[in-house]
Design a protein around this motif. Structure first.
Motif, mmCIF file in Angstrom:
data_model
loop_
_atom_site.group_PDB
_atom_site.id
_atom_site.type_symbol
_atom_site.label_atom_id
_atom_site.label_comp_id
_atom_site.label_asym_id
_atom_site.label_seq_id
_atom_site.Cartn_x
_atom_site.Cartn_y
_atom_site.Cartn_z
ATOM 1 N N ASN A 100 0.968 -1.039 0.230
ATOM 2 C CA ASN A 100 0.052 -0.046 -0.088
ATOM 3 C C ASN A 100 0.924 1.165 -0.078
ATOM 4 O O ASN A 100 2.093 1.045 0.145
ATOM 5 N N PHE A 101 0.236 2.403 -0.160
ATOM 6 C CA PHE A 101 1.054 3.535 -0.212
ATOM 7 C C PHE A 101 1.638 3.978 0.801
ATOM 8 O O PHE A 101 2.359 4.832 0.882
ATOM 9 N N SER A 102 1.379 3.598 2.194
ATOM 10 C CA SER A 102 1.852 3.891 3.416
ATOM 11 C C SER A 102 3.535 3.584 3.455
ATOM 12 O O SER A 102 4.188 4.036 4.056
ATOM 13 N N ILE A 103 3.887 2.491 2.696
ATOM 14 C CA ILE A 103 5.192 1.904 2.746
ATOM 15 C C ILE A 103 6.030 3.065 1.859
ATOM 16 O O ILE A 103 7.381 3.090 2.433
ATOM 17 N N ILE A 104 5.465 3.810 1.008
ATOM 18 C CA ILE A 104 6.146 4.638 0.166
ATOM 19 C C ILE A 104 6.481 5.872 1.092
ATOM 20 O O ILE A 104 7.525 6.244 1.055
ATOM 21 N N ASN A 105 5.545 6.471 1.976
ATOM 22 C CA ASN A 105 5.698 7.434 2.984
ATOM 23 C C ASN A 105 6.746 7.064 3.723
ATOM 24 O O ASN A 105 7.601 7.813 4.232
ATOM 25 N N SER A 106 6.881 5.880 4.363
ATOM 26 C CA SER A 106 7.877 5.247 5.131
ATOM 27 C C SER A 106 9.300 5.238 4.816
ATOM 28 O O SER A 106 10.080 5.615 5.383
ATOM 29 N N LEU A 107 9.071 4.611 3.504
ATOM 30 C CA LEU A 107 10.339 4.642 2.852
ATOM 31 C C LEU A 107 11.088 5.986 2.493
ATOM 32 O O LEU A 107 12.290 6.137 2.647
ATOM 33 N N VAL A 108 10.343 7.115 2.062
ATOM 34 C CA VAL A 108 10.936 8.358 2.030
ATOM 35 C C VAL A 108 11.414 8.941 3.371
ATOM 36 O O VAL A 108 12.422 9.550 3.484
ATOM 37 N N LEU A 109 10.563 8.725 4.380
ATOM 38 C CA LEU A 109 10.972 8.987 5.758
ATOM 39 C C LEU A 109 12.194 8.443 6.091
ATOM 40 O O LEU A 109 13.057 9.132 6.706
ATOM 41 N N LEU A 153 18.546 0.914 -3.173
ATOM 42 C CA LEU A 153 17.339 0.485 -2.859
ATOM 43 C C LEU A 153 17.027 -0.797 -2.957
ATOM 44 O O LEU A 153 16.477 -1.539 -2.130
ATOM 45 N N LEU A 154 17.774 -1.731 -3.897
ATOM 46 C CA LEU A 154 17.732 -3.108 -4.103
ATOM 47 C C LEU A 154 18.269 -3.642 -2.673
ATOM 48 O O LEU A 154 17.912 -4.759 -1.955
ATOM 49 N N VAL A 155 19.470 -3.236 -2.332
ATOM 50 C CA VAL A 155 20.379 -3.863 -1.400
ATOM 51 C C VAL A 155 19.438 -3.652 -0.137
ATOM 52 O O VAL A 155 19.289 -4.528 0.716
ATOM 53 N N GLY A 156 19.140 -2.545 0.249
ATOM 54 C CA GLY A 156 18.385 -2.297 1.521
ATOM 55 C C GLY A 156 17.124 -3.118 1.515
ATOM 56 O O GLY A 156 16.810 -3.496 2.668
ATOM 57 N N GLY A 157 16.433 -3.170 0.637
ATOM 58 C CA GLY A 157 15.025 -3.642 0.481
ATOM 59 C C GLY A 157 15.177 -5.280 0.776
ATOM 60 O O GLY A 157 14.463 -5.871 1.526
ATOM 61 N N GLY A 223 5.443 -2.375 12.651
ATOM 62 C CA GLY A 223 5.458 -3.793 11.883
ATOM 63 C C GLY A 223 5.967 -3.868 10.615
ATOM 64 O O GLY A 223 6.073 -4.906 10.160
ATOM 65 N N ASN A 224 5.872 -2.577 9.944
ATOM 66 C CA ASN A 224 6.173 -2.623 8.442
ATOM 67 C C ASN A 224 7.678 -2.615 8.478
ATOM 68 O O ASN A 224 8.357 -1.943 9.121
ATOM 69 N N LEU A 225 8.273 -2.677 6.926
ATOM 70 C CA LEU A 225 9.605 -2.457 6.774
ATOM 71 C C LEU A 225 9.918 -1.003 6.071
ATOM 72 O O LEU A 225 11.182 -0.862 5.708
ATOM 73 N N GLY A 226 8.813 -0.224 5.718
ATOM 74 C CA GLY A 226 9.154 1.059 4.993
ATOM 75 C C GLY A 226 10.253 1.836 5.610
ATOM 76 O O GLY A 226 11.172 2.221 4.800
ATOM 77 N N ILE A 227 10.461 2.199 7.020
ATOM 78 C CA ILE A 227 11.500 3.035 7.619
ATOM 79 C C ILE A 227 12.477 2.279 7.565
ATOM 80 O O ILE A 227 13.641 3.013 7.224
ATOM 81 N N ALA A 228 12.573 1.096 7.902
ATOM 82 C CA ALA A 228 13.825 0.156 7.872
ATOM 83 C C ALA A 228 14.618 0.138 6.730
ATOM 84 O O ALA A 228 15.780 0.147 6.323
ATOM 85 N N TRP A 229 13.713 0.129 5.647
ATOM 86 C CA TRP A 229 14.180 -0.353 4.095
ATOM 87 C C TRP A 229 14.812 1.164 3.815
ATOM 88 O O TRP A 229 15.843 1.321 3.183
ATOM 89 N N GLY A 230 13.984 2.439 4.177
ATOM 90 C CA GLY A 230 14.439 3.490 3.804
ATOM 91 C C GLY A 230 15.763 3.980 4.352
ATOM 92 O O GLY A 230 16.914 4.507 3.720
#
Length: 289
Positions: A100-109, A153-157, A223-230
């Motif tokens: 969902n789009f929330s992971i994009i916001n977390s990724l940018v953050l 992005l690839l390595v981090g994700g 519990g999502n990976l967005g911030i950690a990935w970013g």
């Protein structure tokens, strides 16, 4: 058709038995099975890639030689996870990778926080005269910014999906959260020894701490990976860009244990402070978002 119907009839209970067995095996067995299958699938590709780039075990692996070896390894990781998910061991959403789009916001953050943290660290080092900028190398930046970002992005994700997603989630089934965090972060740090033992050894404490902070990032992101990935991608992008463009040189005014052994921030006090500071921000983050 007769024999096919018999085969299907016999296969259905066999499949149920297999699924029941897989779901009840110890977590450590599942973890080991994942890494073994992953490496076995990658080895034939690695052999061919090594022949193409003219690299042999025992020879020093140059930075430009890593990409042909690493990209197939990283691309195989989610495929093996998908196979394990098919066996009923979990799903990508269970591991924190939501669609969902929330992971994009977390990724940018996360990317912003990672780049900002390193910017502050290097700004402080420049202020104290511990390093200096090679202004003549700024012209090297434009061609490398996008490719380096995509690789980051690839390595981090992939690394977050494996270590803070699959590994941490599976370990939580048999261990308390803090033990699962310690073990997954330790495995994350030790596996970096595969490529460069000499440069990685001084970084092990920093890599372990980085893993712990990235676990905290997953909690901060519900519990999502967005911030950690970013965060992971931001750190890799910033350091890889500085190294590739050779923008920073150290003045040796202080011990390299302050700036980073072998010019690796995680092997020095500056990198540790950056990671710890990020951890404090992540700890406070849920109070404001």
């Amino acid at each position: 058709m007769f024999f096919a119907s018999i085969f299907i009839t016999l296969s259905e209970p066999s499949a149920d038995i297999l699924l029941a067995f897989v779901k009840n095996v110890p977590v450590l067995f599942v973890v080991m099975a994942y890494f073994i299958v992953w490496i076995l699938l990658w080895l034939p590709i690695a052999v061919v890639s090594a022949m193409i780039i003219n690299w042999r075990p025992g020879k020093t692996l140059q930075p430009e030689q890593k990409i042909p070896l690493l990209i197939p390894l990283y691309l195989l990781a989610p495929l093996v996870l998908w196979g394990m998910n098919w066996l009923g061991l979990g799903s990508f959403s269970d591991y924190g990778l939501v669609s969902n789009f929330s992971i994009i916001n977390s990724l940018v953050l996360g990317v912003s926080l990672g780049v900002l943290g390193l910017t502050v660290v290097f700004a402080c080092q420049l202020y104290f005269g511990w390093c200096k900028i090679q202004q003549s190398n700024f012209q090297r930046l434009p061609p490398i910014l996008l490719p380096t970002f995509l690789i980051a992005l690839l390595v981090g994700g992939i690394e977050e999906l494996i270590f803070r997603g699959f590994l941490f989630t599976e370990l939580q089934q048999d261990y308390p959260v803090w033990i699962a965090a310690v073990i997954s972060s330790l495995i994350f740090a030790l596996l970096h020894l595969v490529w460069e033992q000499h440069e990685t050894l001084p970084q092990l404490p920093g890599l372990w701490l980085m893993g712990m902070v990235l676990v905290l990032a997953r909690f901060a992101d519900r519990g999502n990976l967005g911030i950690a990935w970013g965060l992971h991608a931001g750190w890799v992008w910033a350091i890889a860009t500085l190294d590739t463009a050779e923008l920073i040189t150290y003045t040796n005014q202080v011990s390299d244990w302050c700036t980073g052994k072998n010019n690796k921030p995680l092997a020095g006090l500056a990198g540790i402070v950056c990671v710890l500071g990020t951890g404090v921000i992540l700890w406070l983050l849920p109070q404001y978002f």
